[in-house]
Design a protein around this motif. Structure first.
Motif, PDB file in Angstrom:
ATOM      1  N   PRO A 186      -6.602  -9.301   1.219  1.00 58.42           N
ATOM      2  CA  PRO A 186      -7.078  -8.685   2.011  1.00 58.42           C
ATOM      3  C   PRO A 186      -5.744  -7.635   2.738  1.00 58.42           C
ATOM      4  O   PRO A 186      -5.790  -6.358   3.028  1.00 58.42           O
ATOM      5  CB  PRO A 186      -7.954  -9.289   2.785  1.00 58.42           C
ATOM      6  N   PHE A 187      -5.107  -8.151   3.454  1.00 58.19           N
ATOM      7  CA  PHE A 187      -4.615  -7.711   4.234  1.00 58.19           C
ATOM      8  C   PHE A 187      -2.790  -6.276   3.734  1.00 58.19           C
ATOM      9  O   PHE A 187      -2.757  -5.232   3.576  1.00 58.19           O
ATOM     10  CB  PHE A 187      -3.321  -8.093   4.793  1.00 58.19           C
ATOM     11  N   ASN A 188      -2.844  -7.059   2.371  1.00 56.70           N
ATOM     12  CA  ASN A 188      -2.040  -6.086   1.618  1.00 56.70           C
ATOM     13  C   ASN A 188      -3.157  -4.766   0.553  1.00 56.70           C
ATOM     14  O   ASN A 188      -2.286  -3.859   0.574  1.00 56.70           O
ATOM     15  CB  ASN A 188      -1.798  -6.957   0.165  1.00 56.70           C
ATOM     16  N   ILE A 189      -4.665  -5.223   0.536  1.00 57.60           N
ATOM     17  CA  ILE A 189      -4.927  -4.092   0.320  1.00 57.60           C
ATOM     18  C   ILE A 189      -5.280  -2.538   1.051  1.00 57.60           C
ATOM     19  O   ILE A 189      -5.629  -1.968   0.859  1.00 57.60           O
ATOM     20  CB  ILE A 189      -6.856  -3.690  -0.644  1.00 57.60           C
ATOM     21  N   LEU A 190      -5.427  -3.202   2.583  1.00 54.29           N
ATOM     22  CA  LEU A 190      -6.246  -2.437   3.797  1.00 54.29           C
ATOM     23  C   LEU A 190      -4.525  -2.032   4.370  1.00 54.29           C
ATOM     24  O   LEU A 190      -4.551  -0.560   4.379  1.00 54.29           O
ATOM     25  CB  LEU A 190      -6.419  -3.574   4.386  1.00 54.29           C
ATOM     26  N   PHE A 191      -3.902  -2.448   4.580  1.00 61.94           N
ATOM     27  CA  PHE A 191      -2.471  -2.536   5.786  1.00 61.94           C
ATOM     28  C   PHE A 191      -1.524  -1.919   4.021  1.00 61.94           C
ATOM     29  O   PHE A 191      -0.392  -1.310   4.551  1.00 61.94           O
ATOM     30  CB  PHE A 191      -2.186  -3.126   6.383  1.00 61.94           C
ATOM     31  N   GLY A 192      -1.108  -3.423   3.564  1.00 65.72           N
ATOM     32  CA  GLY A 192       0.503  -2.962   2.910  1.00 65.72           C
ATOM     33  C   GLY A 192       0.272  -1.959   1.889  1.00 65.72           C
ATOM     34  O   GLY A 192       1.980  -1.196   1.948  1.00 65.72           O
ATOM     35  N   ILE A 193      -0.691  -1.308   1.255  1.00 66.03           N
ATOM     36  CA  ILE A 193      -0.453  -0.186   0.373  1.00 66.03           C
ATOM     37  C   ILE A 193       0.156   0.738   1.029  1.00 66.03           C
ATOM     38  O   ILE A 193       0.649   0.953   0.237  1.00 66.03           O
ATOM     39  CB  ILE A 193      -1.798  -0.771  -0.895  1.00 66.03           C
ATOM     40  N   PRO A 194      -0.539   1.283   1.754  1.00 64.53           N
ATOM     41  CA  PRO A 194      -0.088   2.718   1.876  1.00 64.53           C
ATOM     42  C   PRO A 194       1.103   2.432   3.304  1.00 64.53           C
ATOM     43  O   PRO A 194       1.991   3.356   3.047  1.00 64.53           O
ATOM     44  CB  PRO A 194      -1.822   2.928   3.476  1.00 64.53           C
ATOM     45  N   LEU A 195       1.370   1.361   3.145  1.00 70.25           N
ATOM     46  CA  LEU A 195       2.427   0.949   4.531  1.00 70.25           C
ATOM     47  C   LEU A 195       3.943   0.776   3.347  1.00 70.25           C
ATOM     48  O   LEU A 195       4.669   1.424   3.648  1.00 70.25           O
ATOM     49  CB  LEU A 195       2.732  -0.298   4.993  1.00 70.25           C
ATOM     50  N   TYR A 196       3.520  -0.208   2.014  1.00 75.12           N
ATOM     51  CA  TYR A 196       4.758   0.082   1.007  1.00 75.12           C
ATOM     52  C   TYR A 196       4.497   1.881   0.357  1.00 75.12           C
ATOM     53  O   TYR A 196       6.306   2.135  -0.056  1.00 75.12           O
ATOM     54  CB  TYR A 196       4.353  -1.102   0.270  1.00 75.12           C
ATOM     55  N   HIS A 197       3.861   2.349   0.774  1.00 78.41           N
ATOM     56  CA  HIS A 197       3.989   3.717  -0.043  1.00 78.41           C
ATOM     57  C   HIS A 197       4.667   4.719   1.259  1.00 78.41           C
ATOM     58  O   HIS A 197       5.274   5.651  -0.006  1.00 78.41           O
ATOM     59  CB  HIS A 197       2.134   4.400   0.036  1.00 78.41           C
TER      60      HIS A 197
END
Length: 330
Positions: free
Chosen positions: A312-323
């Motif tokens: 959940p952390f990755n799909i909510l926060f991680g993906i836009p952060l890494y982008h």
């Protein structure tokens, strides 16, 4: 970054994931039968593999591609090594090895969600990253088992490791075999082959991803409940510390991949996907291998951490952060 985060937050797949979490929270009887969930998973692996192979057919396999694939495999082997020695301070050998392998391997669904995010943002990405995802499954499992074999207690020395069975499971489990096979077929048939199956792999993709993430939300909610109910003594680590580990490891692993990928000069889309792969954690391939080869490890620890917290952390926060970070560095 705020715009990317809001765009991700308002995407249908993510909202369906949280609908599944809400269903568990309110104790709804909403459920997706196991065979249907299996079909959804197979479809997503087939579709992303075929599209990646078709894209690969239109690109050149130059030295940068092979360096990137080598980097992906190196990360998959390196992450379990340093993770194990950090985790071993508080976890038993079997649990530390299983968690290290879990976070060294990858989540195909996180990767697929990230590609959907990039497509929505209009950011190009290379098909060979699908191969990177498949290649990162096995090294982490093998390294995790080597660590356990090396550091397990003397009393366990008489238990023979079934290495042949383990290696077969690590290299030929269904998800790895399907995505590599689909990618190979997409590569062989190229754009002409893709045109024949476009109606299947393009139009329904987002809808099926929504249904699959709905199921993932339900499963994650149940795992989160299991994690909350687990006694700290069972894992020798308090629940708050387990949450910290499940949040910090992805950031450390992703940061390592981000720095290495930027050093290779990867474009923003490819750099973001490599970072997502390193920051994700397996909840399919590794648990299947660990149940087979390492039954001493507690599944309610490594599986709940990866599926109920890291995913959940990755799909909510991680993906836009890494982008955003990849955009700055490219």
């Amino acid at each position: 970054m705020t715009g990317a985060f809001l765009s991700n937050l308002s995407s249908p797949p993510l909202l369906f994931f949280f609908l599944g979490l809400l269903a568990v929270l309110v104790r709804s009887d909403l459920d997706i039968p196991g065979q249907i969930a299996r079909f959804l998973s197979l479809y997503l692996l087939f579709a992303i593999g075929f599209k990646g192979g078709a894209a690969l057919a239109e690109s050149s396999l130059d030295g940068a591609v092979w360096l990137s694939l080598g980097l992906a495999m190196l990360l998959s082997a390196l992450v379990p090594l340093y993770s194990y020695f950090v985790l071993r301070r508080r976890f038993a050998v079997a649990d530390a090895a299983a968690i290290a392998a879990t976070y060294g391997s990858v989540s195909a669904v996180t990767f697929i969600t990230a590609t959907s995010f990039l497509d929505a943002q209009g950011v190009a990405w290379s098909g060979y990253l699908v191969a990177a995802m498949a290649l990162m499954e096995s090294p982490a499992i093998i390294v995790g088992m080597l660590l356990y074999s090396r550091f397990r207690a003397t009393g366990d020395a008489n238990r023979r490791m079934r290495w042949g069975t383990l290696l077969h499971e690590a290299c030929f489990n269904g998800s790895v075999f399907l995505i590599l096979g689909s990618m190979a077929i997409g590569w062989i048939t190229g754009p002409a082959g893709k045109a024949q199956v476009t109606a299947v792999i393009e139009a329904p993709f987002i809808g099926i991803l929504c249904l699959f993430l709905l199921d993932m939300g339900i499963v994650a909610g149940r795992r989160l409940r299991d994690l909350k109910a687990q006694r700290p003594s069972a894992a020798r680590l308090p629940l708050p510390a387990m949450i910290v580990v499940a949040l910090v490891l992805p950031l450390v692993n992703g940061g390592l991949a981000l720095a290495a990928g930027a050093g290779l000069g990867l474009p923003a889309g490819d750099l973001m996907l490599l970072t997502v792969l390193a920051a994700s954690a397996s909840y399919i391939a590794v648990p299947a291998a660990m149940r087979l080869a390492l039954p001493e490890a507690n599944p309610s620890t490594y599986l709940a951490m990866s599926l109920a917290i890291t995913f959940p952390f990755n799909i909510l926060f991680g993906i836009p952060l890494y982008h955003q970070l990849a955009s700055w560095l490219s």
